[in-house]
Scaffold this active site. Structure first.
Site, PDB file in Angstrom:
ATOM      1  N   CYS A  75      36.720  28.673  83.390  1.00  0.00           N
ATOM      2  CA  CYS A  75      35.699  28.644  82.783  1.00  0.00           C
ATOM      3  C   CYS A  75      36.102  28.323  81.147  1.00  0.00           C
ATOM      4  CB  CYS A  75      34.694  29.714  82.840  1.00  0.00           C
ATOM      5  SG  CYS A  75      35.633  31.221  82.180  1.00  0.00           S
TER       6      CYS A  75
ATOM      7  N   HIS B 207      71.094  36.245  71.350  1.00  0.00           N
ATOM      8  CA  HIS B 207      71.726  34.833  71.723  1.00  0.00           C
ATOM      9  C   HIS B 207      71.162  34.283  72.885  1.00  0.00           C
ATOM     10  CE1 HIS B 207      74.840  31.876  71.801  1.00  0.00           C
ATOM     11  NE2 HIS B 207      75.022  31.864  70.392  1.00  0.00           N
TER      12      HIS B 207
END
Length: 623
Positions: free
Chosen positions: A26, A544
């Site tokens: 929707c 990292h």
């Protein structure tokens, strides 16, 4: 996270392709019909960046995303085309008549909502232009623009035939042909002239099918049964050529002779019933709908109002439901704005401001799921504001001339009777909700401890420091879904030697990388493969992503934060194209490093093997 990555995450966490019978969307949420609801990883879904909430409503699994849902759905369709969804039965839990009807209605109208709004705005603009004598309805300009605005409503049976055919998996071309027969000019001329006709000696009460809803829905439902019956009877070798003949022969006459009068009677009954209630006391009716409207939205059952709305427009030429519904939408934004004004929490302000703005475009879900439901008094304030706004709109006789969800861009569709009252009701609902929320609906003490920031924007401890024989411990959460790898075992000497600091690593199984602590982003590397975060106790954390991935120069990495952004555990730092990084020959392992003096740190693993993003991962204690 990109729309494609979000679609992939959702597909994986609802149990994969094999667990999906059908899916739709929707204006704010994806809707899944699943075989086995126990296969859903709901907690992981709700932690996923871009998902506001996951709900079970009327037998459906609904994933609330917001205004971006269309683009996520498009990506999902490339992974799981609608035509290839399984037709197998679900886990045996029946939806019931109400649930099935609601799902059908939702699937019919949700694909149309944007073009309905566009056509509604154009109809409204034409009303304004003619009312101000800037354009006459006899001019060619008006006729051309009116054709653009009115065609969707006139040919609505054809459009619904398409959406209904997709839902019920009938032959779409046969479905459209049936709808075309209902609008066939010769039949329309007979109806306009009041000519009496018969079919095989049976008197036919002709009805007007333009703009109608129910007859074509009944027709396609019948077609689905007819096609299933023909599949059992006709040989495969001739079915494709012969089945359409029998389908048209059966369904078109039944629709014109039976469903037409039945649908017309049903539409009239619904429209007259609603109007009788509305005329009895429009203020009470408007206040009631304005108050409960967003409760209906939460459960996704507001789509049940749309057949009534179309019936009203078909019979009366206007609808009042949309006008009294509208203030409820902006009331949620008003409550979010009240939270934004009241809070001293910087991160909550970042959430509340866009949620408040989206209501002016007719979208309330970001305010509901991001703010008001979490702080329930704020939701109550919005209900009060929406109810008062709905009452004002009702008392003024405000109405929509076309199907257009109330939003500032759609105001032209509400031009005419009660327009001034509608505008007052709309902005009044916003102000009332904002004021109520500011004074009684919210204060910063309602913010969960794990999400709180102080007035200066620094982080209040998520997991307060733990004093243990003089040691101060801090917890890191997992930066990704994946497999735990001791830092000493990663394939990079700088990390494995702990020269950069102590920590932990996770080998990710998807492309979502999140913050392992609460803090402020102190650095975003230009190549987007590494992030510095300053924690609430002044920890300096390095996240990292990958080994030697700096060589990719940012390729396959998409940052989601910038320097000085505030983050909480689980907030999205970046998305990566995991498969492409691996194909390029790089190890995607994510390292989380405490960059303080490693000789003064002890590391205790809190998880082994498989983890999910934001799971407890490691405890690092200072000596």
């Amino acid at each position: 996270m990109t729309n494609k990555q979000l679609a992939e995450e959702i597909l994986q966490k609802v149990g994969g392709k094999k667990n999906i019978n059908s899916y739709s969307h929707c204006s704010t949420r994806l809707r899944f019909d699943l075989k086995d609801k126990n296969s859903i990883d709901k907690a992981a879904l709700e932690r996923t960046d871009g998902i506001l909430q996951v709900m079970e409503v009327a037998g459906q699994t609904q994933v609330v995303i917001g205004s971006n849902v269309q683009y996520v759905y498009d990506e999902l369709a490339t992974l799981l085309p609608q035509g290839n969804t399984s037709s197998e039965k679900s886990d045996g839990k029946k939806k019931g008549v109400f649930g099935s009807a609601l799902e059908l209605i939702s699937s019919l109208f949700t694909p149309l909502i944007d073009v309905l709004i566009g056509a509604g705005i154009l109809k409204g603009l034409l009303s304004i232009l003619t009312a101000t004598n800037l354009l006459t309805d006899a001019s060619g300009t008006y006729q051309i623009l009116n054709a653009a605005a009115d065609s969707l409503y006139y040919f609505l049976p054809i459009v619904i035939a398409i959406t209904c055919s997709k839902k019920l998996k009938t032959n779409m071309f046969v479905s459209v042909t049936i709808a075309g027969a209902l609008l066939y000019p010769n039949l329309t001329a007979l109806y306009d002239a009041g000519t009496a006709i018969t079919f095989l000696g049976i008197p036919v009460h002709l009805t007007a099918f333009k703009s109608s809803v129910f007859p074509i829905i009944f027709a396609i439902v019948l077609l689905s049964f007819v096609e299933k019956g023909l599949k059992k009877i006709l040989p495969d070798s001739i079915r494709s050529r012969i089945a359409p003949f029998f389908s048209l022969l059966i369904v078109v006459p039944v629709t014109i002779v039976i469903f037409g009068p039945l649908g017309s009677m049903l539409s009239d009954t619904i429209a007259n019933f609603y109007m009788s209630l509305y005329k009895f006391n429009p203020t009470i009716a408007g206040g009631f709908i304005g108050a409960i409207a967003q409760v209906l939205v939460i459960f996704g059952i507001h789509w049940g109002l749309f057949p009534i709305i179309f019936s009203n427009i078909e019979k009366f030429g206007f609808d009042t439901i949309l006008a009294v519904f509208g203030p409820s939408i902006i009331a949620q934004s008003g409550a979010a704005f009240g939270v934004w004004l009241k809070t001293k929490d910087k991160r909550l302000k970042q959430i509340a401001s866009p949620a408040a703005i989206m209501g002016f475009f007719g979208i309330s879900e970001p305010a509901i799921y991001g703010i008001t439901l979490k702080y329930r008094k704020a939701f109550a304030c919005a209900v009060i504001g929406g109810g008062i706004g709905g009452a004002i709109a009702g008392s003024c006789g405000a109405r929509a001339m076309a199907v257009a969800v109330a939003a500032v861009p759609t105001f032209p569709a509400y031009f005419g009777t009660g327009f001034t009252g509608f505008v007052i009701a709309y902005f009044g609902a916003f102000l009332i909700s904002a004021v109520l929320t500011y004074f009684v609906g919210f204060n910063d003490s309602m913010i969960p401890e794990s999400e709180r920031y102080d007035a200066k924007g620094t982080v209040t401890p998520v997991a307060p420091s733990i004093e243990n024989n003089g040691a101060i411990a801090m917890k890191f959460y997992s930066p990704a879904d994946g497999n735990v790898v001791p830092l000493t075992e990663v394939s990079d000497q700088a990390f494995s030697s702990e020269a950069l600091g102590k920590g932990i690593a996770v080998k990710p199984t998807n492309g979502t990388i999140v913050s392992p602590i609460a803090g402020t982003v102190s650095a975003v590397y230009p190549t987007a493969h590494a992030y510095g975060i300053k924690g609430n106790n002044n920890e300096e954390i390095l996240v990292h992503i990958g080994i030697d991935t700096v060589k990719l120069e940012g390729k396959y990495f998409t940052p989601n934060v910038k320097t000085n952004d505030i983050v909480m555990p689980g907030d999205l730092l970046a998305t990566i194209e995991l498969d492409k990084i691996i194909e390029a020959g790089y190890d995607p392992t994510v390292m989380v490093i405490d960059t303080a003096d490693s000789s003064k740190r002890n590391v205790t693993l809190l998880a082994k093997n498989t983890v999910h993003a934001k799971d407890d991962l490691v405890l690092i204690e200072s000596i």
